[in-house]
Write a protein that holds these residues in place. Structure first.
Motif, PDB file in Angstrom:
ATOM      1  N   ASN A 313      47.703  49.264  19.586  1.00  0.00           N
ATOM      2  CA  ASN A 313      47.506  48.378  20.504  1.00  0.00           C
ATOM      3  C   ASN A 313      46.285  47.585  20.656  1.00  0.00           C
ATOM      4  OD1 ASN A 313      50.279  48.555  20.594  1.00  0.00           O
ATOM      5  ND2 ASN A 313      50.161  48.795  22.885  1.00  0.00           N
ATOM      6  N   ALA A 314      46.070  46.435  21.045  1.00  0.00           N
ATOM      7  CA  ALA A 314      44.589  45.666  21.196  1.00  0.00           C
ATOM      8  C   ALA A 314      44.381  45.518  22.848  1.00  0.00           C
ATOM      9  CB  ALA A 314      44.782  44.531  20.583  1.00  0.00           C
ATOM     10  N   PRO A 315      43.275  46.249  23.206  1.00  0.00           N
ATOM     11  CA  PRO A 315      42.921  46.178  24.773  1.00  0.00           C
ATOM     12  C   PRO A 315      42.326  44.833  24.938  1.00  0.00           C
ATOM     13  CG  PRO A 315      41.397  47.553  23.687  1.00  0.00           C
ATOM     14  CD  PRO A 315      42.384  47.214  22.474  1.00  0.00           C
ATOM     15  N   LYS A 316      42.517  44.298  26.292  1.00  0.00           N
ATOM     16  CA  LYS A 316      42.003  43.167  26.722  1.00  0.00           C
ATOM     17  C   LYS A 316      41.749  43.123  28.011  1.00  0.00           C
ATOM     18  CE  LYS A 316      40.553  38.649  26.647  1.00  0.00           C
ATOM     19  NZ  LYS A 316      39.595  38.111  26.185  1.00  0.00           N
ATOM     20  N   VAL A 317      40.387  43.123  28.453  1.00  0.00           N
ATOM     21  CA  VAL A 317      40.069  43.181  30.017  1.00  0.00           C
ATOM     22  C   VAL A 317      39.848  42.041  30.691  1.00  0.00           C
ATOM     23  CG1 VAL A 317      37.989  44.247  31.423  1.00  0.00           C
ATOM     24  CG2 VAL A 317      38.496  45.175  29.153  1.00  0.00           C
ATOM     25  N   PHE A 318      40.486  41.875  31.888  1.00  0.00           N
ATOM     26  CA  PHE A 318      40.814  41.037  32.892  1.00  0.00           C
ATOM     27  C   PHE A 318      40.170  41.136  34.352  1.00  0.00           C
ATOM     28  CE2 PHE A 318      44.184  40.724  29.915  1.00  0.00           C
ATOM     29  CZ  PHE A 318      44.235  39.454  29.363  1.00  0.00           C
ATOM     30  N   LYS A 319      39.408  40.144  34.583  1.00  0.00           N
ATOM     31  CA  LYS A 319      38.688  40.677  36.277  1.00  0.00           C
ATOM     32  C   LYS A 319      39.749  40.585  37.405  1.00  0.00           C
ATOM     33  CE  LYS A 319      34.696  39.358  38.509  1.00  0.00           C
ATOM     34  NZ  LYS A 319      34.160  40.590  38.646  1.00  0.00           N
ATOM     35  N   ILE A 320      39.855  41.294  38.028  1.00  0.00           N
ATOM     36  CA  ILE A 320      40.427  41.457  39.647  1.00  0.00           C
ATOM     37  C   ILE A 320      39.558  41.056  40.647  1.00  0.00           C
ATOM     38  CG2 ILE A 320      41.730  42.672  41.173  1.00  0.00           C
ATOM     39  CD1 ILE A 320      42.675  44.546  38.902  1.00  0.00           C
ATOM     40  N   ALA A 321      38.498  41.676  40.813  1.00  0.00           N
ATOM     41  CA  ALA A 321      37.582  41.354  41.952  1.00  0.00           C
ATOM     42  C   ALA A 321      36.308  42.172  41.975  1.00  0.00           C
ATOM     43  CB  ALA A 321      38.163  41.702  43.153  1.00  0.00           C
ATOM     44  N   THR A 322      35.242  41.669  42.654  1.00  0.00           N
ATOM     45  CA  THR A 322      34.018  42.437  42.670  1.00  0.00           C
ATOM     46  C   THR A 322      34.165  42.849  44.367  1.00  0.00           C
ATOM     47  OG1 THR A 322      32.929  41.173  40.991  1.00  0.00           O
ATOM     48  CG2 THR A 322      31.781  42.306  43.088  1.00  0.00           C
ATOM     49  N   LEU A 323      34.037  44.123  44.503  1.00  0.00           N
ATOM     50  CA  LEU A 323      34.148  44.706  46.053  1.00  0.00           C
ATOM     51  C   LEU A 323      32.788  45.201  46.324  1.00  0.00           C
ATOM     52  CD1 LEU A 323      37.632  46.453  45.719  1.00  0.00           C
ATOM     53  CD2 LEU A 323      37.118  44.116  46.625  1.00  0.00           C
ATOM     54  N   THR A 324      32.501  45.081  47.647  1.00  0.00           N
ATOM     55  CA  THR A 324      31.376  45.872  48.457  1.00  0.00           C
ATOM     56  C   THR A 324      32.013  46.497  49.535  1.00  0.00           C
ATOM     57  OG1 THR A 324      29.665  44.304  47.661  1.00  0.00           O
ATOM     58  CG2 THR A 324      29.123  45.573  49.587  1.00  0.00           C
ATOM     59  N   LEU A 325      31.785  47.911  49.478  1.00  0.00           N
ATOM     60  CA  LEU A 325      32.760  48.645  50.354  1.00  0.00           C
ATOM     61  C   LEU A 325      31.858  49.719  51.005  1.00  0.00           C
ATOM     62  CD1 LEU A 325      36.042  49.443  48.188  1.00  0.00           C
ATOM     63  CD2 LEU A 325      35.530  47.609  49.946  1.00  0.00           C
ATOM     64  N   ASP A 326      31.867  50.034  52.444  1.00  0.00           N
ATOM     65  CA  ASP A 326      31.152  51.092  53.208  1.00  0.00           C
ATOM     66  C   ASP A 326      31.860  52.224  52.896  1.00  0.00           C
ATOM     67  OD1 ASP A 326      29.499  49.182  54.479  1.00  0.00           O
ATOM     68  OD2 ASP A 326      30.857  48.579  55.887  1.00  0.00           O
ATOM     69  N   PRO A 327      31.142  53.251  53.234  1.00  0.00           N
ATOM     70  CA  PRO A 327      31.940  54.689  52.815  1.00  0.00           C
ATOM     71  C   PRO A 327      33.077  54.876  53.470  1.00  0.00           C
ATOM     72  CG  PRO A 327      29.502  54.840  53.522  1.00  0.00           C
ATOM     73  CD  PRO A 327      29.923  53.644  53.736  1.00  0.00           C
ATOM     74  N   GLY A 328      34.199  55.369  52.705  1.00  0.00           N
ATOM     75  CA  GLY A 328      35.425  55.546  53.212  1.00  0.00           C
ATOM     76  C   GLY A 328      36.431  54.444  53.237  1.00  0.00           C
ATOM     77  N   GLU A 329      35.867  53.049  53.227  1.00  0.00           N
ATOM     78  CA  GLU A 329      36.349  51.731  53.200  1.00  0.00           C
ATOM     79  C   GLU A 329      37.168  51.739  52.078  1.00  0.00           C
ATOM     80  OE1 GLU A 329      35.690  46.894  53.933  1.00  0.00           O
ATOM     81  OE2 GLU A 329      33.904  48.295  53.529  1.00  0.00           O
ATOM     82  N   SER A 330      38.588  51.090  52.037  1.00  0.00           N
ATOM     83  CA  SER A 330      39.398  50.859  50.768  1.00  0.00           C
ATOM     84  C   SER A 330      39.972  49.353  50.900  1.00  0.00           C
ATOM     85  CB  SER A 330      40.677  51.738  50.933  1.00  0.00           C
ATOM     86  OG  SER A 330      41.161  51.476  51.974  1.00  0.00           O
ATOM     87  N   GLU A 332      43.004  46.941  49.041  1.00  0.00           N
ATOM     88  CA  GLU A 332      44.307  46.800  48.222  1.00  0.00           C
ATOM     89  C   GLU A 332      44.026  45.542  47.647  1.00  0.00           C
ATOM     90  OE1 GLU A 332      49.216  46.994  48.191  1.00  0.00           O
ATOM     91  OE2 GLU A 332      47.974  47.046  50.063  1.00  0.00           O
ATOM     92  N   LEU A 333      44.143  45.585  46.170  1.00  0.00           N
ATOM     93  CA  LEU A 333      44.122  44.308  45.442  1.00  0.00           C
ATOM     94  C   LEU A 333      45.542  44.151  44.638  1.00  0.00           C
ATOM     95  CD1 LEU A 333      40.856  45.380  43.808  1.00  0.00           C
ATOM     96  CD2 LEU A 333      41.063  43.856  45.515  1.00  0.00           C
ATOM     97  N   VAL A 334      45.695  42.830  44.699  1.00  0.00           N
ATOM     98  CA  VAL A 334      47.063  42.553  43.854  1.00  0.00           C
ATOM     99  C   VAL A 334      46.596  41.384  42.846  1.00  0.00           C
ATOM    100  CG1 VAL A 334      49.332  41.332  43.768  1.00  0.00           C
ATOM    101  CG2 VAL A 334      48.356  42.811  45.899  1.00  0.00           C
ATOM    102  N   LYS A 335      47.224  41.483  41.790  1.00  0.00           N
ATOM    103  CA  LYS A 335      47.053  40.410  40.550  1.00  0.00           C
ATOM    104  C   LYS A 335      48.157  40.281  39.724  1.00  0.00           C
ATOM    105  CE  LYS A 335      43.503  38.066  38.870  1.00  0.00           C
ATOM    106  NZ  LYS A 335      42.573  37.337  39.374  1.00  0.00           N
ATOM    107  N   ARG A 336      48.524  38.941  39.409  1.00  0.00           N
ATOM    108  CA  ARG A 336      49.640  38.725  38.359  1.00  0.00           C
ATOM    109  C   ARG A 336      48.962  38.331  37.046  1.00  0.00           C
ATOM    110  NH1 ARG A 336      53.909  38.327  41.624  1.00  0.00           N
ATOM    111  NH2 ARG A 336      55.154  37.574  39.763  1.00  0.00           N
ATOM    112  N   ARG A 337      49.705  38.900  35.918  1.00  0.00           N
ATOM    113  CA  ARG A 337      49.316  38.766  34.655  1.00  0.00           C
ATOM    114  C   ARG A 337      50.437  38.035  34.044  1.00  0.00           C
ATOM    115  NH1 ARG A 337      45.427  37.459  32.264  1.00  0.00           N
ATOM    116  NH2 ARG A 337      46.504  36.164  30.795  1.00  0.00           N
ATOM    117  N   SER A 338      50.411  36.912  33.557  1.00  0.00           N
ATOM    118  CA  SER A 338      51.358  35.976  32.778  1.00  0.00           C
ATOM    119  C   SER A 338      51.510  36.517  31.322  1.00  0.00           C
ATOM    120  CB  SER A 338      50.827  34.571  32.733  1.00  0.00           C
ATOM    121  OG  SER A 338      51.832  33.943  31.904  1.00  0.00           O
ATOM    122  N   PHE A 339      52.924  36.852  31.058  1.00  0.00           N
ATOM    123  CA  PHE A 339      53.227  37.247  29.657  1.00  0.00           C
ATOM    124  C   PHE A 339      53.813  35.891  28.895  1.00  0.00           C
ATOM    125  CE2 PHE A 339      52.218  41.484  31.047  1.00  0.00           C
ATOM    126  CZ  PHE A 339      52.040  41.900  30.070  1.00  0.00           C
TER     127      PHE A 339
END
Length: 379
Positions: A313-330, A332-339
């Motif tokens: 299989n051929a891997p392809k990298v797609f961006k979701i987000a750039t996050l800046t988080l404080d200690p312990g902060e979380s 949740e991210l959602v992304k849709r990929r078209s096929f």
């Protein structure tokens, strides 16, 4: 016939012929080659049309660069001398200038540099980036010495040409071996432009260094990191553009230079289904938590391992987000990929794998089965 092909049609060529006739000497007043080209371009792809018109111009002027130089110089006085007709003009100028420069002595050198001067003057009418490759292939050092002076030109189109025309992987352009073998050759150009006032120019500089990173990641990292030590307000965004391939590849030096780091606790990827049909979307969820003791920045991507017709299989990298988080902060991210199939990717039904990538490190793995579109449906 696609719309792009019609950018150089019979009307464009005939207008170019009328312009040249108005400014040519009486010995070349008919421009019969261009007249024939105006009737012959129909039904051909764009690149072939450009080559056909270029050859017609060369045929009409013979081997005389001086004649074409004079005609183009005079035509530049007309505001209407612009647009897609300029592309084959730049190609003809380059061919004759380089050909004339093959002669010995000072005259050959002057012809080469006169041709480059026409590239500089024409590029505001339509970019001369493709024709510049002819000069680079003939004599990369002499070309770069001249082009470097364009970094101080008042016209942003000329400054962009200095960077864009010397990119090692300029799209749709001929490859120049010297640009791959000698990554330092064009560094004076991008060093002279990375703080340019024009975003149009800076985007080209970012793409230029991103091209370098494909074969010479060490050079690209060194250049971008050096710029970040002497930045202006636009430099961080430019370097992010320059490092985008390195970031997707998980290059730790590039990530660190951009301020990414820390310890991530990653949950996922979680998929909304285990099978997806060609033409449908797949929802991908992930949670990223800063598990470190200090504030940190995370580059979050996902990787789809596309099934190939045969082989791994051929891997392809797609961006979701750039996050800046404080200690312990979380977060949740959602992304849709078209096929849905595209012009650049053929989809093959069968098992596919999805992974997360945070600051260059892979996390988790989920499998999805891609099925062919149902009979009678159009993806």
């Amino acid at each position: 016939m696609g719309t792009m092909d019609e950018l150089v049609d019979g009307d464009v060529v005939e207008q170019l012929r009328r312009t040249f006739r108005a400014h040519a000497s009486s010995t070349r007043s008919d421009w019969s080659g261009l007249a024939a080209a105006a009737s012959a371009v129909a039904g051909r792809p764009l690149r072939r049309r450009v080559d056909l018109v270029r050859d017609a111009i060369v045929s009409d002027v013979g081997s005389g660069f001086d004649l074409l130089n004079g005609v183009v110089d005079a035509s530049l006085a007309e505001p209407g001398f612009r647009g897609w007709a300029i592309w084959p003009v730049t190609e003809a100028v380059a061919e004759l200038a380089v050909g004339g420069a093959q002669g010995s002595g000072r005259g050959g050198e002057q012809t080469f540099e006169q041709g480059l001067e026409l590239m500089r003057r024409l590029t505001s009418r339509l970019s001369a980036e493709f024709a510049l490759r002819t000069f680079l292939l003939a004599d990369p050092d002499r070309t770069v010495r001249v082009v470097q002076h364009w970094c101080d030109d008042d016209d942003e189109h000329v400054r962009r040409l200095a960077s864009e025309g010397t990119r090692s992987y300029l799209p749709w352009a001929r490859q120049v071996p010297a640009l791959h073998a000698r990554p330092d050759l064009t560094l004076p150009i991008v060093d002279g432009l990375y703080r340019d006032e024009s975003e149009y120019v800076r985007r080209s500089v970012g793409n230029h260094v991103n091209d370098l990173s494909r074969r010479h990641p060490d050079v690209a990292v060194q250049v971008g990191s050096r710029w970040l030590t002497s930045p202006d307000g636009n430099t961080p965004a430019l370097v992010r553009r320059a490092f985008r391939t390195l970031v997707k590849a998980g290059d730790e030096r590039a990530l660190a230079a951009l301020g990414f780091g820390g310890t991530a606790a990653v949950t996922g990827p979680l998929l909304d289904r285990t099978t997806v049909q060609v033409g449908e979307d797949l929802e991908i969820r992930a949670t990223v938590r800063n598990a470190g003791a200090t504030r940190a920045q995370f580059a979050v991507d996902y990787v789809v391992h596309y099934r190939k017709a045969r082989g791994p299989n051929a891997p392809k990298v797609f961006k979701i987000a750039t996050l800046t988080l404080d200690p312990g902060e979380s977060r949740e991210l959602v992304k849709r990929r078209s096929f849905a199939p595209t012009s650049t990717r053929v989809l093959h039904p069968g098992p596919h794998t999805v992974e997360l990538q945070v600051n260059g490190r892979r996390h988790g793995e989920a499998r999805v089965e891609l099925r062919a579109a149902s009979s009678g449906e159009r993806p």
